[in-house]
Design a protein around this motif. Structure first.
Motif, PDB file in Angstrom:
ATOM      1  N   GLN A 270      37.929  22.596 -26.801  1.00 50.78           N
ATOM      2  CA  GLN A 270      36.704  22.220 -26.086  1.00 50.78           C
ATOM      3  C   GLN A 270      36.957  21.869 -24.615  1.00 50.78           C
ATOM      4  OE1 GLN A 270      36.084  19.102 -29.043  1.00 50.78           O
ATOM      5  NE2 GLN A 270      34.168  20.073 -29.616  1.00 50.78           N
ATOM      6  N   PRO A 271      37.485  22.791 -23.834  1.00 49.00           N
ATOM      7  CA  PRO A 271      37.658  22.483 -22.408  1.00 49.00           C
ATOM      8  C   PRO A 271      36.312  22.294 -21.722  1.00 49.00           C
ATOM      9  CG  PRO A 271      37.972  24.827 -22.809  1.00 49.00           C
ATOM     10  CD  PRO A 271      37.861  24.171 -24.160  1.00 49.00           C
ATOM     11  N   ASP A 272      36.307  21.459 -20.714  1.00 51.13           N
ATOM     12  CA  ASP A 272      35.103  21.165 -19.937  1.00 51.13           C
ATOM     13  C   ASP A 272      35.259  21.801 -18.563  1.00 51.13           C
ATOM     14  OD1 ASP A 272      33.178  19.899 -18.222  1.00 51.13           O
ATOM     15  OD2 ASP A 272      33.030  18.244 -19.642  1.00 51.13           O
ATOM     16  N   LEU A 273      34.286  22.591 -18.152  1.00 54.48           N
ATOM     17  CA  LEU A 273      34.351  23.268 -16.859  1.00 54.48           C
ATOM     18  C   LEU A 273      34.391  22.299 -15.680  1.00 54.48           C
ATOM     19  CD1 LEU A 273      31.765  26.119 -17.505  1.00 54.48           C
ATOM     20  CD2 LEU A 273      34.214  26.416 -17.156  1.00 54.48           C
ATOM     21  N   SER A 274      33.957  21.061 -15.893  1.00 56.64           N
ATOM     22  CA  SER A 274      33.951  20.065 -14.826  1.00 56.64           C
ATOM     23  C   SER A 274      35.141  19.121 -14.894  1.00 56.64           C
ATOM     24  CB  SER A 274      32.655  19.241 -14.875  1.00 56.64           C
ATOM     25  OG  SER A 274      31.540  20.059 -14.591  1.00 56.64           O
TER      26      SER A 274
END
Length: 379
Positions: A270-274
């Motif tokens: 679940q990487p976060d783009l921010s």
């Protein structure tokens, strides 16, 4: 198309008492974000979001000082070169670690917005994708600790709106957590996917008690039962049931994801783009995960900027999973800061915006009206 200016704005709004949600990290009392504006010499403006890191003033200050100095004058289209320069001079050696990863994420997102506006293409097309339906789950700061019947009442409008997956907050106590999951499962049946997120609130004993019941109830994943760095604890918990373990919103860059992939413990990434390094870096993470046949379900951040970008990215990778639709009540960063970032269909799917870049309009007056509120966001 050189970078003329880089500006970061820490913004906040208080959460009214009646709309506060309790979860594994406390009760939300305000919402914070860092909005990044990059302008080119020929006047193209790109917008991005850096996660606040619970220190939004510090993240914005890092952008407005060190990082801005590093990249002003560079080619705005050279996202790889800009990323590499920040990595070399700030992130790779004694350079604020997670803070830099969050700060550069918003810059990178803004540069992709500029690239799309320069050629008139939506982000998904720039990334090599196509417009397609993306499954969405009801998430964000919602569906928190409360009596089971009230949780069902909160979830029902989400189901009526079209969502076919819900993410429930756990990390309270195993007994109360399972009672809530059972109530939602009974209310909506097996056709609704149930996901859970402990927000690092579990001990190893809690996970041992809860995970067999989660398996029985068909829970799709248990997200972040422990802090991101507790690799040994995650490995031990994997044996407690077949419920997949999920994490990634607090992992930064492909270098940290390389470790968790090779550990073979997490099967939901679940990487976060921010947070993880921006669009450029999450595309790399997704490619690395694809080689291991692991899915990417991006964590959704505070504003519609991140949320719209996440849908674009999911349309451009071959191992994309759910979009996390932030259904927090009264989220002005989703509803007022920007134009509509997504719409849910009755089939439970969303589609990317078709405008150039992220496809969003940003209300700069909103930014001026909502300066940073200092202090913790959770109590």
């Amino acid at each position: 198309m050189k970078i003329r200016s880089v500006e970061a704005f820490p913004v906040s709004f208080p959460v009214p008492e009646g709309a506060r949600v309790s979860l594994g990290i406390g009760t939300a009392i305000k919402r914070d974000a860092v909005i990044v504006k990059v302008t080119t010499e020929d006047g193209i403006v790109g917008w991005g979001e850096s996660h606040h890191g619970r220190a939004h003033g510090a993240i914005a200050h890092l952008i407005n000082t060190s990082l801005r100095t590093l990249i002003t004058g560079l080619d705005a289209a050279d996202v790889v070169g800009v990323w590499a320069r920040i990595y070399k001079f700030q992130l790779g050696s004694h350079g604020m670690g997670a803070g830099t990863a969050m700060a550069m994420s918003g810059i990178d997102m803004a540069l992709w917005d500029i690239r799309g506006k320069a050629v008139g293409w939506p982000l998904y097309r720039l990334l090599g994708g196509t417009s397609k339906a993306i499954p969405a789950y009801a998430g964000g700061i919602a569906l928190g600790y409360q009596e089971p019947s009230k949780l069902v009442d909160e979830a029902r409008p989400m189901i009526d709106a079209g969502y076919r997956a819900l993410k429930l907050r756990v990390g309270d106590t195993p007994g109360r957590d399972i009672a809530r999951i059972e109530a939602v499962r009974k209310a909506f049946g097996d056709e609704i996917a149930l996901l859970t997120d402990a927000n690092t609130g579990y001990t190893i004993a809690d996970a041992r008690a809860a995970m067999p019941a989660m398996q029985r109830l068909g829970v799709g994943w248990l997200e972040e039962p422990f802090p991101a760095h507790d690799h040994r604890t995650y490995a031990e918990a994997k044996a407690f049931s077949t419920t997949p373990l999920a994490a990634g919103e607090n992992h930064y860059t492909r270098f940290e994801f390389h470790r968790v992939i090779e550990d073979r413990v997490l099967t939901i990434l679940q990487p976060d783009l921010s947070k993880a390094g921006g669009v450029t870096e999450v595309m790399r993470i997704a490619a690395m995960a694809s080689a291991w046949k692991l899915p990417i379900h991006p964590h959704s951040s505070m504003t519609g900027l991140n949320q719209a970008a996440s849908i674009h990215l999911l349309c451009a990778i071959d191992n994309g999973g759910y979009f996390e639709a932030d259904l927090s009540r009264g989220n002005h960063f989703r509803d007022t800061l920007v134009s509509t970032p997504w719409q849910i269909g009755q089939d439970g799917y969303v589609r990317p915006l078709e405008g150039p870049g992220l496809g969003l309009e940003v209300d700069e007056e909103f930014i001026r009206r909502h300066p940073a509120i200092e202090g913790p966001g959770y109590v």
